[in-house]
Scaffold this motif. Structure first.
Motif, PDB file in Angstrom:
ATOM      1  N   SER A 269       0.854  -1.179   0.000  1.00 28.99           N
ATOM      2  CA  SER A 269       0.000   0.000   0.000  1.00 28.99           C
ATOM      3  C   SER A 269       0.891   1.231   0.000  1.00 28.99           C
ATOM      4  O   SER A 269       1.838   1.306   0.770  1.00 28.99           O
ATOM      5  CB  SER A 269      -0.891  -0.021   1.256  1.00 28.99           C
ATOM      6  N   MET A 270       0.602   2.177  -0.897  1.00 31.22           N
ATOM      7  CA  MET A 270       1.440   3.391  -0.954  1.00 31.22           C
ATOM      8  C   MET A 270       1.013   4.407   0.100  1.00 31.22           C
ATOM      9  O   MET A 270       1.817   5.013   0.784  1.00 31.22           O
ATOM     10  CB  MET A 270       1.332   4.026  -2.345  1.00 31.22           C
ATOM     11  N   TYR A 324      -1.731   2.345 -14.069  1.00 34.41           N
ATOM     12  CA  TYR A 324      -2.657   1.441 -14.791  1.00 34.41           C
ATOM     13  C   TYR A 324      -2.344  -0.039 -14.633  1.00 34.41           C
ATOM     14  O   TYR A 324      -2.908  -0.881 -15.310  1.00 34.41           O
ATOM     15  CB  TYR A 324      -2.721   1.819 -16.288  1.00 34.41           C
TER      16      TYR A 324
HETATM   17  C1  LIG Z   1       2.574   6.711  -8.777  1.00 37.43           C
HETATM   18  C2  LIG Z   1       1.098   6.446  -8.762  1.00 37.43           C
HETATM   19  C3  LIG Z   1       0.486   5.905  -9.866  1.00 37.43           C
HETATM   20  C4  LIG Z   1      -0.885   5.647  -9.868  1.00 37.43           C
HETATM   21  N1  LIG Z   1      -1.461   5.118 -10.969  1.00 37.43           N
HETATM   22  C5  LIG Z   1      -2.818   4.934 -10.992  1.00 37.43           C
HETATM   23  C6  LIG Z   1      -3.479   4.430 -12.159  1.00 37.43           C
HETATM   24  O1  LIG Z   1      -2.847   4.175 -13.178  1.00 37.43           O
HETATM   25  N2  LIG Z   1      -4.803   4.228 -12.136  1.00 37.43           N
HETATM   26  C7  LIG Z   1      -5.557   4.517 -11.024  1.00 37.43           C
HETATM   27  O2  LIG Z   1      -6.780   4.311 -11.026  1.00 37.43           O
HETATM   28  N3  LIG Z   1      -4.975   4.992  -9.895  1.00 37.43           N
HETATM   29  C8  LIG Z   1      -3.633   5.204  -9.864  1.00 37.43           C
HETATM   30  N4  LIG Z   1      -3.023   5.713  -8.754  1.00 37.43           N
HETATM   31  C9  LIG Z   1      -3.865   6.016  -7.597  1.00 37.43           C
HETATM   32  C10 LIG Z   1      -3.774   4.959  -6.531  1.00 37.43           C
HETATM   33  O3  LIG Z   1      -4.170   3.698  -7.055  1.00 37.43           O
HETATM   34  C11 LIG Z   1      -4.710   5.358  -5.393  1.00 37.43           C
HETATM   35  O4  LIG Z   1      -4.174   6.518  -4.778  1.00 37.43           O
HETATM   36  C12 LIG Z   1      -4.921   4.276  -4.334  1.00 37.43           C
HETATM   37  O5  LIG Z   1      -5.840   4.711  -3.383  1.00 37.43           O
HETATM   38  C13 LIG Z   1      -3.611   3.945  -3.627  1.00 37.43           C
HETATM   39  O6  LIG Z   1      -3.851   2.935  -2.692  1.00 37.43           O
HETATM   40  P1  LIG Z   1      -2.892   2.845  -1.398  1.00 37.43           P
HETATM   41  O7  LIG Z   1      -3.254   3.973  -0.473  1.00 37.43           O
HETATM   42  O8  LIG Z   1      -3.208   1.515  -0.831  1.00 37.43           O
HETATM   43  O9  LIG Z   1      -1.473   2.976  -1.880  1.00 37.43           O
HETATM   44  C14 LIG Z   1      -1.680   5.971  -8.740  1.00 37.43           C
HETATM   45  C15 LIG Z   1      -1.031   6.499  -7.620  1.00 37.43           C
HETATM   46  C16 LIG Z   1       0.313   6.750  -7.623  1.00 37.43           C
HETATM   47  C17 LIG Z   1       0.975   7.321  -6.389  1.00 37.43           C
END
Ligand SMILES: Cc1cc2nc3c(=O)[nH]c(=O)nc-3n(C[C@H](O)[C@H](O)[C@H](O)COP(=O)(O)O)c2cc1C
Ligand SMILES: [Fe+2]
Ligand SMILES: [Fe+2]
Length: 408
Positions: A269-270, A324
């Motif tokens: 998770s980021m 993506y």
């Molecule tokens: C570097 C980066 C690339 C991402 N690429 C996408 C994407 O291609 N498509 C999308 O729907 N969300 C994308 N996101 C959004 C993340 O999927 C979204 O913030 C998600 O809630 C992150 O989940 P986490 O809090 O568990 O890391 C991206 C986010 C980051 C930081």
């Protein structure tokens, strides 16, 4: 470490890789080390079975241990090369330079590898035939081809009069060996448990891909009355070799499924949105009395994830969408599990996305040939709502039902 008597004039030579930063095969962490064993049969003709890797002071250590049996390198008449991987043959080049007389017994497939890895000419080697018996003084060595346990050229050597199997990589494990506890009957139950875990991780990391060959090998050796197993990594089994044989059989059969009624959860998770459901995931499974093993990536080592995944009938992946696709470190884990042929699993995937997602599609595509039964998935935008948690919990209950049925 000193040379140790196994039985009569059969001895074990051994070293432990103790360097905590050393990666076995260049990838696998071995925080508890690994032993590399070779075996000596001293007699009218002196036989060495497998050597050591050419790292640290290991060649010198083996030379010193030979000295403990009042022998030097030049005194070896026959060298049995069960396996050409450098953890057992790294010292071969130097050994053959110092000893120009030793005749090498190996498989036909090993001969070009002698040249390629150690610059040893083919005319120094005798290609064994499968099942061939070589009488050396009071010892009767029988060679069995056991391809792909672990390389295509691998064989095992069986001493027929004393029923001792020199199995090389088979029946091996990670874990350094205490010089005063080299046999199964010298270990406490805690130590046995330790080596069982180290054997599973060794199997998952090194041997897993070749599980069908392990089963073939076990069938082939099934007719032998094996009383002692001398592996090239790990303890010697003289009290009850069936213990490690059964473990290996079970590990190899996990590939066909079902493995144990356990779940391995790998998550990343980021920003914490995917993480928010993690406790619910773990609790939902635990409430069904199913053991759960949880790994975070990046951070937890793939070597450990592999061992857990190998043993678990259920796998759950949690990761957000990233450009993506699957979050890259998780994509790596998903790929590596397939490289190692972790197959016949019940699988679930979850994760958060920001706008249109993409991780699920990427996951589907990259696991098309996995042999995984993908039972369900759950995705949500941004932070999970209570409704998301409840819907996903319901999907996980169904996952658990299917897993329980699968492992009945
Ligand atoms: C570097 C980066 C690339 C991402 N690429 C996408 C994407 O291609 N498509 C999308 O729907 N969300 C994308 N996101 C959004 C993340 O999927 C979204 O913030 C998600 O809630 C992150 O989940 P986490 O809090 O568990 O890391 C991206 C986010 C980051 C930081
Ligand atoms: Fe090997
Ligand atoms: Fe090995």
């Amino acid at each position: 470490m000193h040379i140790k008597q196994v039985k009569d004039d059969i001895y074990r030579l051994s070293v432990n890789i103790e360097d905590k930063d050393y990666l076995f095969e260049g990838i696998w962490p071995i925080p508890h080390g690994i032993s590399i064993n070779g075996y000596l049969i001293k007699g009218e003709k002196n036989v060495m079975i497998d050597l050591t890797q050419d790292i640290f002071n290991f060649p010198q250590e083996f030379t010193n241990q030979l000295g403990g049996a009042t022998l030097s390198i030049e005194d070896i008449d026959i060298l049995v090369v069960n396996h050409m991987e450098p953890d057992h043959s790294g010292w071969l080049r130097e050994f053959c330079k110092k000893n120009s007389k030793a005749v090498i017994y190996c498989t036909k497939k090993a001969i070009p590898l002698l040249q390629a890895f150690a610059d040893v000419a083919a005319d120094r080697a005798i290609a064994i035939t499968d099942g061939q018996i070589l009488e050396v003084g009071d010892y009767e060595l029988q060679f069995f081809e056991t391809p792909n346990i672990h390389w295509p050229e691998t064989m095992m050597t069986y001493e027929r009069k004393r029923n001792i199997l020199f199995a090389c990589d088979a029946f091996g494990s990670y874990g350094s060996i205490d010089e005063n506890a080299i046999f199964d009957d010298q270990l406490s139950s805690e130590k046995h448990k330790f080596f069982e875990e180290e054997a599973l991780r060794y199997y998952a990391n090194i041997v897993a891909t070749f599980s069908p060959f392990v089963l073939k090998g076990l069938t082939k050796l099934g007719g032998l009355d094996i009383k002692v197993i001398c592996p090239s990594h790990g303890i010697i089994w003289r009290d009850d070799p069936s213990v490690i044989i059964e473990h290996y059989k079970r590990y190899a059969e996990y590939a066909k499924g079902p493995a144990e009624r356990e779940v391995t959860v790998v998550w990343s998770s980021m920003y914490g949105n995917t993480k928010q459901v993690l406790n619910m995931v773990i609790e939902t499974i635990r409430k069904r009395n199913i053991p759960v093993h949880v790994f975070q990536v990046p951070g937890d080592e793939i070597g450990y994830i592999l061992a857990s995944a190998w043993k678990s009938a259920g796998l759950i992946f949690g990761m957000p969408t990233y450009e993506y696709k699957m979050f890259p470190p998780m994509a790596h884990v998903v790929e590596e599990l397939q490289v190692k042929k972790v197959t016949n699993k019940k699988v679930f995937r979850f994760g958060s996305y920001g706008w249109v997602g993409g991780a699920q599609k990427d996951f589907e595509k990259k696991t098309e040939k996995s042999g995984w039964d993908k039972l369900g998935s759950y995705e949500w935008q941004g932070a999970p709502t209570e409704e998301d948690q409840a819907a996903m919990q319901k999907a996980l209950e169904e996952f658990c039902d299917a897993l329980i049925e699968f492992t009945k």
